[in-house]
Enzyme design. Structure first.
Site, PDB file in Angstrom:
ATOM      1  N   HIS A  40       0.859  -1.177   0.000  1.00 47.85           N
ATOM      2  CA  HIS A  40       0.000   0.000   0.000  1.00 47.85           C
ATOM      3  C   HIS A  40       0.899   1.232   0.000  1.00 47.85           C
ATOM      4  CE1 HIS A  40      -3.803  -2.025   0.543  1.00 47.85           C
ATOM      5  NE2 HIS A  40      -3.392  -2.653   1.630  1.00 47.85           N
ATOM      6  N   CYS A  60      -0.483   2.604  -4.254  1.00 44.59           N
ATOM      7  CA  CYS A  60      -1.299   3.789  -4.484  1.00 44.59           C
ATOM      8  C   CYS A  60      -0.486   5.040  -4.180  1.00 44.59           C
ATOM      9  CB  CYS A  60      -2.548   3.763  -3.604  1.00 44.59           C
ATOM     10  SG  CYS A  60      -3.766   2.519  -4.093  1.00 44.59           S
TER      11      CYS A  60
END
Length: 291
Positions: A132, A174
């Site tokens: 992430h 991301c």
């Protein structure tokens, strides 16, 4: 006059004001054997040497499970990415090491240890971060840390045995929470003869799965769009094209062949475009064709 008033002498270099070309232009005449020989030697000045004893290390950080305090979900599909990367970079001649579910301190320690290794017999270094993220940040399983803290360990003034050699970072994460709905379109290192100073930030390449501010998409079974495309293009063109050309093909594949499918309307039919930031100073052929 403006430069003089700012304390810069006429003719001196000043930031953001003028460029200075120091490379002498060499005109080659066809049919001249000596000039053709010189041209052959010059080619190597603009292409990274990849014929060291070892191709290099490919380090893969594969984070799937996260501590509840991070409020980050399980990254299903990331193991498919890691497996695909392992096969791809081994086929290119790299030594691959995979580390799963690493905390921030683990990631920093691993990268620091690698930066302190002797890379003198290696042609390059590759690092892949699967996790992430937010813009400028990558998540360990317990928290996040600045990507710059990791990449700076390999700067030219800190990792001397990789000085002048390519250092490539692929980052699947991301970089924000923006969504790209798309828009319709009509179809239709050579050794130097003398000492040379180079920037400490030279010879890096950062290939991000998405542009700043946006989500990065991952299929929970097949892996992320970016890594699927990267491995496919490396397999097809790894011996034919230099890396920036390959990454342009990756951009095209991600942009044209993938679109999100979700039961939630706000996340359905979304697009993605990777982002490449290059400080490379030569063409990088990960596996040059043998002459």
């Amino acid at each position: 006059m403006a430069d003089e008033q700012n304390g810069v002498q006429p003719g001196a270099d000043a930031t953001d004001t003028r460029s200075f070309l120091s490379t002498q232009l060499i005109r080659l005449q066809s049919g001249d054997a000596k000039e053709l020989e010189k041209k052959a030697k010059l080619v190597h000045l603009f292409q990274y040497r990849m014929d060291y004893q070892e191709k290099g290390l490919c380090l893969i950080i594969n984070n799937k499970n996260f501590h509840s305090s991070t409020r980050m979900g399980i990254r299903n599909g990331t193991d498919a990415d890691a497996q695909r990367l392992n096969g791809t970079f081994r086929a290119l001649g790299f030594q691959v090491k995979i580390f799963n579910d690493q905390k921030c301190s683990d990631i920093f320690r691993l990268l620091k240890l690698v930066s302190e290794e002797d890379h003198s017999k290696r042609s390059s270094f590759v690092c892949v971060l699967l996790s992430h993220g937010e813009d400028g940040l990558i998540y360990g399983t317990d928290d996040c840390l600045p990507i710059k803290n990791l990449t700076s360990l390999f700067r030219g003034d800190r990792c001397k045995s990789l000085l002048g050699k390519p250092k490539v970072f692929f980052i699947q994460a991301c970089r924000g929470t923006d969504l790209d709905s798309g828009v319709e379109m009509d179809s239709g290192s050579e050794p130097y003869d003398e000492t040379q100073r180079i920037p400490v930030e030279a010879d890096f390449l950062y290939a991000y799965s998405t542009v700043p501010g946006y989500y990065s998409w991952r299929n929970t079974a097949n892996g992320s769009w970016f890594i699927q495309s990267l491995c496919e293009m490396l397999k097809l063109y790894g011996t034919k094209l230099e890396l920036l050309q390959i990454l342009t093909c990756v951009n095209h594949m991600v942009a044209s062949e993938f679109e999100s499918c979700s039961n939630h309307s706000e996340f359905n039919a979304k697009k993605q475009i990777p982002c490449v930031v290059s400080m490379l100073t030569k063409a990088l052929f990960l596996m040059p064709e043998k002459m």
